[in-house]
Design a protein around this motif. Sequence first.
Motif, PDB file in Angstrom:
ATOM      1  N   ASN A  74      22.067  65.942   2.403  1.00 51.18           N
ATOM      2  CA  ASN A  74      21.150  66.759   3.223  1.00 51.18           C
ATOM      3  C   ASN A  74      22.171  67.998   3.991  1.00 51.18           C
ATOM      4  OD1 ASN A  74      18.373  65.648   3.775  1.00 51.18           O
ATOM      5  ND2 ASN A  74      20.167  64.342   4.434  1.00 51.18           N
ATOM      6  N   MET A  75      21.813  68.420   2.335  1.00 54.08           N
ATOM      7  CA  MET A  75      23.023  70.015   2.576  1.00 54.08           C
ATOM      8  C   MET A  75      22.481  71.493   2.769  1.00 54.08           C
ATOM      9  SD  MET A  75      26.217  70.169   0.783  1.00 54.08           S
ATOM     10  CE  MET A  75      27.204  72.527   0.066  1.00 54.08           C
ATOM     11  N   PRO A  76      22.238  73.080   3.201  1.00 55.12           N
ATOM     12  CA  PRO A  76      22.156  73.327   2.605  1.00 55.12           C
ATOM     13  C   PRO A  76      22.363  74.650   1.988  1.00 55.12           C
ATOM     14  CG  PRO A  76      23.921  73.804   4.755  1.00 55.12           C
ATOM     15  CD  PRO A  76      23.294  72.804   4.351  1.00 55.12           C
ATOM     16  N   GLY A 111      37.629  64.344  15.212  1.00 59.35           N
ATOM     17  CA  GLY A 111      36.846  64.372  15.264  1.00 59.35           C
ATOM     18  C   GLY A 111      35.422  65.305  14.011  1.00 59.35           C
ATOM     19  N   ALA A 112      35.607  64.445  13.164  1.00 60.61           N
ATOM     20  CA  ALA A 112      34.796  64.991  11.933  1.00 60.61           C
ATOM     21  C   ALA A 112      34.655  64.103  11.109  1.00 60.61           C
ATOM     22  CB  ALA A 112      35.476  65.828  11.833  1.00 60.61           C
ATOM     23  N   ARG A 113      32.856  64.101  10.113  1.00 59.80           N
ATOM     24  CA  ARG A 113      33.975  63.831   9.088  1.00 59.80           C
ATOM     25  C   ARG A 113      33.785  64.321   7.529  1.00 59.80           C
ATOM     26  NH1 ARG A 113      27.542  61.556   9.432  1.00 59.80           N
ATOM     27  NH2 ARG A 113      28.023  60.211   7.523  1.00 59.80           N
ATOM     28  N   VAL A 114      34.219  64.161   6.464  1.00 62.14           N
ATOM     29  CA  VAL A 114      34.475  64.487   5.436  1.00 62.14           C
ATOM     30  C   VAL A 114      33.538  64.326   3.997  1.00 62.14           C
ATOM     31  CG1 VAL A 114      36.256  65.127   3.748  1.00 62.14           C
ATOM     32  CG2 VAL A 114      36.578  64.853   5.904  1.00 62.14           C
ATOM     33  N   LEU A 115      33.024  64.921   3.216  1.00 61.38           N
ATOM     34  CA  LEU A 115      32.108  64.571   2.065  1.00 61.38           C
ATOM     35  C   LEU A 115      32.486  65.290   1.169  1.00 61.38           C
ATOM     36  CD1 LEU A 115      29.906  63.141   0.775  1.00 61.38           C
ATOM     37  CD2 LEU A 115      28.559  65.111   1.757  1.00 61.38           C
ATOM     38  N   LYS A 116      32.988  64.217  -0.338  1.00 62.99           N
ATOM     39  CA  LYS A 116      33.333  65.598  -1.706  1.00 62.99           C
ATOM     40  C   LYS A 116      32.032  65.428  -1.964  1.00 62.99           C
ATOM     41  CE  LYS A 116      36.141  64.396  -5.576  1.00 62.99           C
ATOM     42  NZ  LYS A 116      36.832  63.213  -5.923  1.00 62.99           N
ATOM     43  N   LEU A 117      31.564  66.452  -3.148  1.00 60.87           N
ATOM     44  CA  LEU A 117      31.025  66.871  -3.548  1.00 60.87           C
ATOM     45  C   LEU A 117      31.232  66.664  -4.909  1.00 60.87           C
ATOM     46  CD1 LEU A 117      28.061  68.814  -1.373  1.00 60.87           C
ATOM     47  CD2 LEU A 117      28.168  66.490  -2.243  1.00 60.87           C
ATOM     48  N   THR A 169      32.255  46.764   5.220  1.00 59.45           N
ATOM     49  CA  THR A 169      32.375  45.746   4.030  1.00 59.45           C
ATOM     50  C   THR A 169      31.372  46.964   2.671  1.00 59.45           C
ATOM     51  OG1 THR A 169      30.776  43.997   4.808  1.00 59.45           O
ATOM     52  CG2 THR A 169      32.620  44.152   5.319  1.00 59.45           C
ATOM     53  N   GLY A 170      31.395  45.934   1.474  1.00 61.07           N
ATOM     54  CA  GLY A 170      30.634  46.904   0.442  1.00 61.07           C
ATOM     55  C   GLY A 170      29.125  46.714   1.343  1.00 61.07           C
ATOM     56  N   ILE A 171      28.568  44.986   1.040  1.00 60.56           N
ATOM     57  CA  ILE A 171      27.774  44.903   0.946  1.00 60.56           C
ATOM     58  C   ILE A 171      26.531  45.476   2.097  1.00 60.56           C
ATOM     59  CG2 ILE A 171      26.114  42.992   1.608  1.00 60.56           C
ATOM     60  CD1 ILE A 171      28.110  40.713   1.173  1.00 60.56           C
ATOM     61  N   ILE A 172      27.343  45.780   3.683  1.00 58.93           N
ATOM     62  CA  ILE A 172      26.676  46.998   4.686  1.00 58.93           C
ATOM     63  C   ILE A 172      26.448  48.282   4.351  1.00 58.93           C
ATOM     64  CG2 ILE A 172      27.404  47.479   7.500  1.00 58.93           C
ATOM     65  CD1 ILE A 172      28.858  44.559   7.387  1.00 58.93           C
ATOM     66  N   ALA A 173      28.078  48.573   3.214  1.00 60.23           N
ATOM     67  CA  ALA A 173      27.829  49.723   3.208  1.00 60.23           C
ATOM     68  C   ALA A 173      26.829  50.189   2.509  1.00 60.23           C
ATOM     69  CB  ALA A 173      29.264  50.026   2.123  1.00 60.23           C
ATOM     70  N   TYR A 174      26.189  49.191   1.508  1.00 62.88           N
ATOM     71  CA  TYR A 174      25.032  49.331   1.008  1.00 62.88           C
ATOM     72  C   TYR A 174      24.154  49.214   1.344  1.00 62.88           C
ATOM     73  CZ  TYR A 174      28.713  51.232  -2.656  1.00 62.88           C
ATOM     74  OH  TYR A 174      30.101  51.455  -2.752  1.00 62.88           O
ATOM     75  N   SER A 175      23.255  48.247   2.332  1.00 60.05           N
ATOM     76  CA  SER A 175      22.760  48.042   2.416  1.00 60.05           C
ATOM     77  C   SER A 175      21.059  49.304   3.119  1.00 60.05           C
ATOM     78  CB  SER A 175      22.858  46.542   3.774  1.00 60.05           C
ATOM     79  OG  SER A 175      22.938  47.488   5.285  1.00 60.05           O
ATOM     80  N   LEU A 176      21.773  49.475   3.713  1.00 58.73           N
ATOM     81  CA  LEU A 176      20.897  50.264   4.157  1.00 58.73           C
ATOM     82  C   LEU A 176      21.584  52.529   4.408  1.00 58.73           C
ATOM     83  CD1 LEU A 176      19.842  49.625   7.643  1.00 58.73           C
ATOM     84  CD2 LEU A 176      18.037  49.835   5.506  1.00 58.73           C
ATOM     85  N   PRO A 177      20.728  53.365   3.218  1.00 58.53           N
ATOM     86  CA  PRO A 177      21.544  54.311   3.265  1.00 58.53           C
ATOM     87  C   PRO A 177      21.959  54.974   4.627  1.00 58.53           C
ATOM     88  CG  PRO A 177      19.864  54.338   1.574  1.00 58.53           C
ATOM     89  CD  PRO A 177      19.237  53.474   2.794  1.00 58.53           C
ATOM     90  N   ARG A 178      23.345  55.029   4.589  1.00 62.61           N
ATOM     91  CA  ARG A 178      23.936  56.006   5.574  1.00 62.61           C
ATOM     92  C   ARG A 178      23.503  57.726   5.142  1.00 62.61           C
ATOM     93  NH1 ARG A 178      29.714  53.723   7.117  1.00 62.61           N
ATOM     94  NH2 ARG A 178      29.326  51.654   6.903  1.00 62.61           N
ATOM     95  N   THR A 179      23.489  58.290   6.435  1.00 62.50           N
ATOM     96  CA  THR A 179      22.938  59.658   6.389  1.00 62.50           C
ATOM     97  C   THR A 179      24.038  60.639   6.553  1.00 62.50           C
ATOM     98  OG1 THR A 179      22.431  60.298   8.355  1.00 62.50           O
ATOM     99  CG2 THR A 179      20.743  59.656   6.560  1.00 62.50           C
ATOM    100  N   PHE A 180      23.991  61.673   5.763  1.00 62.21           N
ATOM    101  CA  PHE A 180      25.954  62.729   5.999  1.00 62.21           C
ATOM    102  C   PHE A 180      24.911  64.170   5.707  1.00 62.21           C
ATOM    103  CE2 PHE A 180      29.295  65.929   5.384  1.00 62.21           C
ATOM    104  CZ  PHE A 180      30.143  65.048   5.935  1.00 62.21           C
ATOM    105  N   THR A 181      24.142  64.302   7.412  1.00 66.09           N
ATOM    106  CA  THR A 181      23.483  65.550   6.922  1.00 66.09           C
ATOM    107  C   THR A 181      24.120  67.043   7.181  1.00 66.09           C
ATOM    108  OG1 THR A 181      21.773  64.560   7.287  1.00 66.09           O
ATOM    109  CG2 THR A 181      21.513  66.787   8.460  1.00 66.09           C
ATOM    110  N   VAL A 182      24.450  68.076   7.007  1.00 60.91           N
ATOM    111  CA  VAL A 182      24.850  68.755   7.416  1.00 60.91           C
ATOM    112  C   VAL A 182      24.271  70.344   8.101  1.00 60.91           C
ATOM    113  CG1 VAL A 182      26.890  70.732   6.011  1.00 60.91           C
ATOM    114  CG2 VAL A 182      25.895  68.481   4.865  1.00 60.91           C
ATOM    115  N   ASN A 183      23.533  69.844   9.219  1.00 58.10           N
ATOM    116  CA  ASN A 183      22.800  70.527   9.670  1.00 58.10           C
ATOM    117  C   ASN A 183      23.545  71.789  11.066  1.00 58.10           C
ATOM    118  OD1 ASN A 183      23.148  68.463  11.467  1.00 58.10           O
ATOM    119  ND2 ASN A 183      21.127  67.829  11.833  1.00 58.10           N
TER     120      ASN A 183
END
Length: 405
Positions: free
Chosen positions: A298-300, A246-252, A364-378
């Motif tokens: 978006n990251m604090p 039940g979580a998402r992961v982001l690599k910075l 798919t790559g086309i769908i993934a890049y068509s609109l920016p998804r958001t990763f909001t660390v709030n």
Amino acid sequence: MAVHKMKMGFMFIVTYMCFLAPVHQAHLPSATISDLSFKNMDFAMNLYRNISSYHDKNIFFSPLSISTSFAALLMASDGVTHEEILKGLNLEELERAEQPELIPTLFQLLHEGIVQNGSLKLDQGMALFMRQQFAVKEIFKGQIKRFFDADIKSVDFADTKGSIRFINEYIKHKTENKVTEMISTLDATTQLMMINTIFFQGAWQMPFNPNLTENAPFYIDNYNIVQVPMMFLEDKFYSMEDVPLGARVLKLPYQEGVSMLILLPNKGMDYTVIDDGITAERFLSWIKKLQKIKLEVNMPKFKMEESYSMHNILPDMGMASIFNNHANLTKLSKEEGLKVSEVLHKAVIEVDETGTTAAAATTTGIIAYSLPRTFTVNRPFFFFIYHEDTNCILFMGRVIDPTTN
């Protein structure tokens, strides 16, 4: 005639500092170093769960700093004390009777692997401050110098003010002025003090634009909301979703091979439920399943300074005898009655736009890049700062309220 044995206190202080971090690529496919890194991972998760059981506040510590310090104590201990340290560090499977120096050798190789090409800003050091007449065995003195490059210094602990000033200056220098008042009191009967410092400073591979940082809400829980400076960056990032957890992961990524991995629980998911699901196996699975997609992140910004009395925490992890009168430190000295009286761990981190002073989505790559998804660390999140080539976790933390320091 009655014989009275003096119980000699052995103060052991671990201090470390994490600031924005760059990294470097080491080339160490060695299975033995991988084994140590994996064991350190599990130790980190176990220690985190133990600390988190005390409170629901921010957490930040360096598992590498703590495990390295106690790896040095492995060479000083024997009997039950030795076995407890092995078990507490999760290193029992790496112990070899015919290779008594295997574990310290692996720690030495791991450190060399992390800083191999010199571009990673990770300064780790160890020091022994001894009472002037304290008799440390030459074998141990040679081992701690050889494997951990430890400074060994004589101190007049009877002069408490002078000793405090001398030791704090040492720590201040080792952490580049980030940890300035490590100790404020000192027992005049202290015989030996061990200090481990780790300082990490790095810059983001893709810095955030300070002009885009704006105040935004951070939801501590359903009832508490704070305003935080929220950084913004749109780019291609490695990310994945752990559906069962039940979580998402982001690599910075930082520069030169160190990265911060953000673990963000889904909305409505209690972060305390996720605590038990964080394991070394799971951590490695996140890394393997990362996929590159376009994201609005978006990251604090946040700063944390956390201190822990490890002598109150580690006994719950099975490491008890080293802190009481039954401690067996006979490989350290012939003097009787030695024990570890205090273990202090202090960690500092600052995350801003420039860096840090840490089931895969199937699209798919086309769908993934068509609109920016958001990763909001709030909302409350976890983070890990790790060295990519060795998968060694340098620092680990949990942010509940980014406005508290």
